[in-house]
Structures are given as structure tokens and as C-alpha cells.
Design a protein around this motif. Structure first.
Motif, PDB file in Angstrom:
ATOM      1  N   TYR A  29       0.837  -1.196   0.000  1.00  0.00           N
ATOM      2  CA  TYR A  29       0.000   0.000   0.000  1.00  0.00           C
ATOM      3  C   TYR A  29       0.873   1.247   0.000  1.00  0.00           C
ATOM      4  O   TYR A  29       0.530   2.253  -0.627  1.00  0.00           O
ATOM      5  CB  TYR A  29      -0.891   0.035   1.251  1.00  0.00           C
ATOM      6  CG  TYR A  29      -1.986  -0.980   1.276  1.00  0.00           C
ATOM      7  CD1 TYR A  29      -1.925  -2.068   2.152  1.00  0.00           C
ATOM      8  CD2 TYR A  29      -3.104  -0.859   0.454  1.00  0.00           C
ATOM      9  CE1 TYR A  29      -2.940  -3.011   2.184  1.00  0.00           C
ATOM     10  CE2 TYR A  29      -4.126  -1.800   0.494  1.00  0.00           C
ATOM     11  CZ  TYR A  29      -4.028  -2.869   1.359  1.00  0.00           C
ATOM     12  OH  TYR A  29      -5.039  -3.794   1.397  1.00  0.00           O
ATOM     13  N   SER A  30       1.953   1.190   0.758  1.00  0.00           N
ATOM     14  CA  SER A  30       2.831   2.340   0.881  1.00  0.00           C
ATOM     15  C   SER A  30       4.186   1.891   1.392  1.00  0.00           C
ATOM     16  O   SER A  30       4.351   0.772   1.879  1.00  0.00           O
ATOM     17  CB  SER A  30       2.236   3.384   1.848  1.00  0.00           C
ATOM     18  OG  SER A  30       2.194   2.881   3.163  1.00  0.00           O
ATOM     19  N   HIS A  32       7.391   3.556   3.832  1.00  0.00           N
ATOM     20  CA  HIS A  32       7.785   4.621   4.747  1.00  0.00           C
ATOM     21  C   HIS A  32       9.290   4.562   4.942  1.00  0.00           C
ATOM     22  O   HIS A  32       9.875   3.486   4.951  1.00  0.00           O
ATOM     23  CB  HIS A  32       7.114   4.447   6.108  1.00  0.00           C
ATOM     24  CG  HIS A  32       5.622   4.454   6.056  1.00  0.00           C
ATOM     25  ND1 HIS A  32       4.859   5.101   6.997  1.00  0.00           N
ATOM     26  CD2 HIS A  32       4.745   3.908   5.180  1.00  0.00           C
ATOM     27  CE1 HIS A  32       3.582   4.943   6.712  1.00  0.00           C
ATOM     28  NE2 HIS A  32       3.487   4.225   5.621  1.00  0.00           N
ATOM     29  N   ILE A  47       6.665   9.255   3.445  1.00  0.00           N
ATOM     30  CA  ILE A  47       5.770   8.172   3.031  1.00  0.00           C
ATOM     31  C   ILE A  47       5.584   8.277   1.529  1.00  0.00           C
ATOM     32  O   ILE A  47       5.370   9.377   0.996  1.00  0.00           O
ATOM     33  CB  ILE A  47       4.384   8.294   3.701  1.00  0.00           C
ATOM     34  CG1 ILE A  47       4.470   8.144   5.204  1.00  0.00           C
ATOM     35  CG2 ILE A  47       3.429   7.240   3.147  1.00  0.00           C
ATOM     36  CD1 ILE A  47       3.156   8.424   5.901  1.00  0.00           C
ATOM     37  N   LEU A  49       3.086   6.723  -1.354  1.00  0.00           N
ATOM     38  CA  LEU A  49       1.821   6.015  -1.474  1.00  0.00           C
ATOM     39  C   LEU A  49       1.615   5.493  -2.879  1.00  0.00           C
ATOM     40  O   LEU A  49       2.177   6.025  -3.850  1.00  0.00           O
ATOM     41  CB  LEU A  49       0.670   6.966  -1.118  1.00  0.00           C
ATOM     42  CG  LEU A  49       0.740   7.591   0.265  1.00  0.00           C
ATOM     43  CD1 LEU A  49      -0.251   8.738   0.387  1.00  0.00           C
ATOM     44  CD2 LEU A  49       0.448   6.552   1.318  1.00  0.00           C
ATOM     45  N   LYS A  50       0.792   4.480  -2.992  1.00  0.00           N
ATOM     46  CA  LYS A  50       0.379   4.008  -4.317  1.00  0.00           C
ATOM     47  C   LYS A  50      -0.276   5.170  -5.056  1.00  0.00           C
ATOM     48  O   LYS A  50      -1.010   5.948  -4.467  1.00  0.00           O
ATOM     49  CB  LYS A  50      -0.643   2.874  -4.173  1.00  0.00           C
ATOM     50  CG  LYS A  50      -0.022   1.557  -3.803  1.00  0.00           C
ATOM     51  CD  LYS A  50      -1.086   0.493  -3.593  1.00  0.00           C
ATOM     52  CE  LYS A  50      -1.752   0.117  -4.884  1.00  0.00           C
ATOM     53  NZ  LYS A  50      -2.622  -1.075  -4.720  1.00  0.00           N
ATOM     54  N   GLN A  54       3.365  11.622  -2.218  1.00  0.00           N
ATOM     55  CA  GLN A  54       4.421  11.548  -1.228  1.00  0.00           C
ATOM     56  C   GLN A  54       4.132  12.537  -0.111  1.00  0.00           C
ATOM     57  O   GLN A  54       3.589  13.616  -0.337  1.00  0.00           O
ATOM     58  CB  GLN A  54       5.782  11.903  -1.842  1.00  0.00           C
ATOM     59  CG  GLN A  54       6.248  10.976  -2.931  1.00  0.00           C
ATOM     60  CD  GLN A  54       7.649  11.317  -3.408  1.00  0.00           C
ATOM     61  OE1 GLN A  54       8.341  12.134  -2.812  1.00  0.00           O
ATOM     62  NE2 GLN A  54       8.070  10.689  -4.478  1.00  0.00           N
ATOM     63  N   GLU A  66       5.509   0.540  -7.751  1.00  0.00           N
ATOM     64  CA  GLU A  66       4.483  -0.367  -7.221  1.00  0.00           C
ATOM     65  C   GLU A  66       4.553  -1.748  -7.862  1.00  0.00           C
ATOM     66  O   GLU A  66       4.394  -2.759  -7.184  1.00  0.00           O
ATOM     67  CB  GLU A  66       3.096   0.241  -7.467  1.00  0.00           C
ATOM     68  CG  GLU A  66       2.870   1.534  -6.737  1.00  0.00           C
ATOM     69  CD  GLU A  66       1.620   2.246  -7.233  1.00  0.00           C
ATOM     70  OE1 GLU A  66       1.618   3.490  -7.252  1.00  0.00           O
ATOM     71  OE2 GLU A  66       0.648   1.554  -7.582  1.00  0.00           O
ATOM     72  N   SER A  71      11.264   0.408  -3.408  1.00  0.00           N
ATOM     73  CA  SER A  71      11.408   1.833  -3.178  1.00  0.00           C
ATOM     74  C   SER A  71      12.888   2.149  -3.038  1.00  0.00           C
ATOM     75  O   SER A  71      13.679   1.314  -2.602  1.00  0.00           O
ATOM     76  CB  SER A  71      10.672   2.251  -1.908  1.00  0.00           C
ATOM     77  OG  SER A  71      10.869   3.622  -1.640  1.00  0.00           O
TER      78      SER A  71
END
Lengths: 109, 114
Positions: A29-30, A32, A47, A49-50, A54, A66, A71
Motif C-alpha cells: 500500500y505504501s 515509509h 511516506i 503512497l500508491k 508523497q 508499485e 522503493s
């Protein structure tokens, strides 16, 4: 399930760049990112995110692929204050993070 | 300034003792977490809580329990401490959003079980 971080350690001189990678075997999902200085608590950096949103530090950049479940954290023109251990936390289940084992970054003058 | 506090920075206990680690946050956060941190293993989630009296197991709950009687306080309990529970314990809190939000960490409790 724990994400894999690479490299495990980085040594830099001030002004040099570094990239820290975080790879998960699960859909995310994300992602961090946190930094922990020696003897201190981890501190939030950002963070991702999808969908590309950001939230966080305006002097540190990161990317989130994704499809590849990866990341990367980009530290440019490093400063002495960047030294510490960097952790990625992956959100594969609502509100719960699984952290990687960390990347230790040392910046020397 | 946001704050997460933990009851002790250093704690030494004997094998078999019941140990309580306390965490308090002043940000009115719904979510609270307990992690342990060991060299080379990163931060591992023990338990977390979305609300008062609610708890969820994390990745390594064995040997631990938790209590959340008030929104601001989250306690970690080692029912019968063992030497393999010697570690740094970190508490964190975050607000309840549509996904995981920024977590604020406490300074940690370094527990030694002898």
C-alpha cells in the motif's frame, strides 16, 4: 515478509550521493522511510503512497515502483547530519508496517 | 511538541520475573505500537492497538501481552521474562487515517534479563 534493504552499509564523504533500496515480496500500500541516529529514536522521513503521492521531508527524495514492489531513497549532497541507520517500512496490511533490517550510513568530512 | 514517553530508559530484570513496560503519548493518537530492536534484525512488531481495549498481534507476539485501558497509554507485559527477551523496546504512536501514517517513536527501553 520482511523487506530487504541494500546496501547494508554505506560510507560517504560530505557532498557525495547515495541510494538506499528497499524491496518487498508482497504487494504494498505504501512505503515509509525513517532515520535513526545512534542512541536516539527513529524519526520519520517520508511516506510514498500508491498512485505517486508523497508526504514528508522536502530535502530528501524517494521513488516507489508499485509493480516491482520496490522503493529507493536518494540522499544527494550528503551532510554530516545524514549519518545514521535508515529503515524502510512497508505497509502490506492496513496501518501495520514491517520494517527492513536497516542501512547504516556514515558521512565523513 | 509531540511526545511519546517510555517509563524507563534502562531496566534489568531476572529470569522469570513479570515485567511491565509503559508507554504514554500526548498526541491523542488512536494507534499505538510496540517493537523490539535487535542488531541486524531491524524493528520487529510485537503488538499494536487501534483503540482502547483493542489489540492485534504483530510478527513476534510470543512471550508478550499488552494492555490498553486508556487511549494515551499502551503497556507491554513480559509474563515471565527470559534471557532471549533482552533487547531494546520501542513504543510508537500514529493517528488513524485511511492508511499507515507517520509513526512517532519513544526513546526506547533497553531491557536486560539476567
Amino acid at each position: 515478509q520482511q523487506p530487504v534493504q541494500s546496501p547494508q552499509a554505506v560510507i560517504l564523504r560530505e557532498g557525495e550521493d547515495a541510494v538506499i533500496n528497499c524491496s518487498s515480496s508482497k504487494a504494498l500500500y505504501s512505503v515509509h522511510w525513517y532515520r535513526q541516529k545512534h542512541g536516539e529514536a527513529p524519526v520519520f522521513l517520508m511516506i510514498l503512497l500508491k498512485g505517486g503521492e508523497q508526504k514528508g521531508h522536502d530535502k530528501i527524495s524517494a521513488s516507489f515502483n508499485e509493480k516491482k514492489q520496490q522503493s529507493s531513497l536518494y540522499l544527494t549532497a550528503s551532510q554530516l547530519s545524514y549519518s545514521g541507520t535508515y529503515f524502510c517500512g512497508t505497509e502490506i496490511d492496513t496501518d501495520k508496517l514491517i520494517f527492513g533490517t536497516g542501512t547504516r550510513l556514515q558521512v565523513f568530512p | 511538541d509531540v511526545k511519546v514517553t517510555q517509563s524507563s530508559r534502562y531496566l534489568v530484570k531476572r529470569t522469570g520475573e513479570k515485567v511491565f513496560l509503559e508507554c504514554v503519548q500526548d498526541m491523542d493518537h488512536e494507534n499505538m505500537f510496540w517493537y523490539r530492536q535487535d542488531p541486524g534484525l531491524g524493528l520487529r512488531l510485537i503488538y499494536f492497538s487501534y483503540d482502547v481495549k483493542m489489540k492485534e498481534k504483530g510478527d513476534i507476539p510470543e512471550g508478550y501481552s499488552v494492555s490498553r485501558e486508556k487511549k494515551e497509554r499502551f503497556s507491554l507485559i513480559l509474563e515471565s521474562a527470559s534471557t532471549n527477551q533482552t533487547s531494546m523496546y520501542l513504543c510508537a504512536s500514529s493517528s488513524l487515517t485511511s492508511g499507515a501514517d507517520e509513526q512517532y517513536f519513544g526513546p526506547g527501553t533497553r531491557l536486560t534479563v539476567t
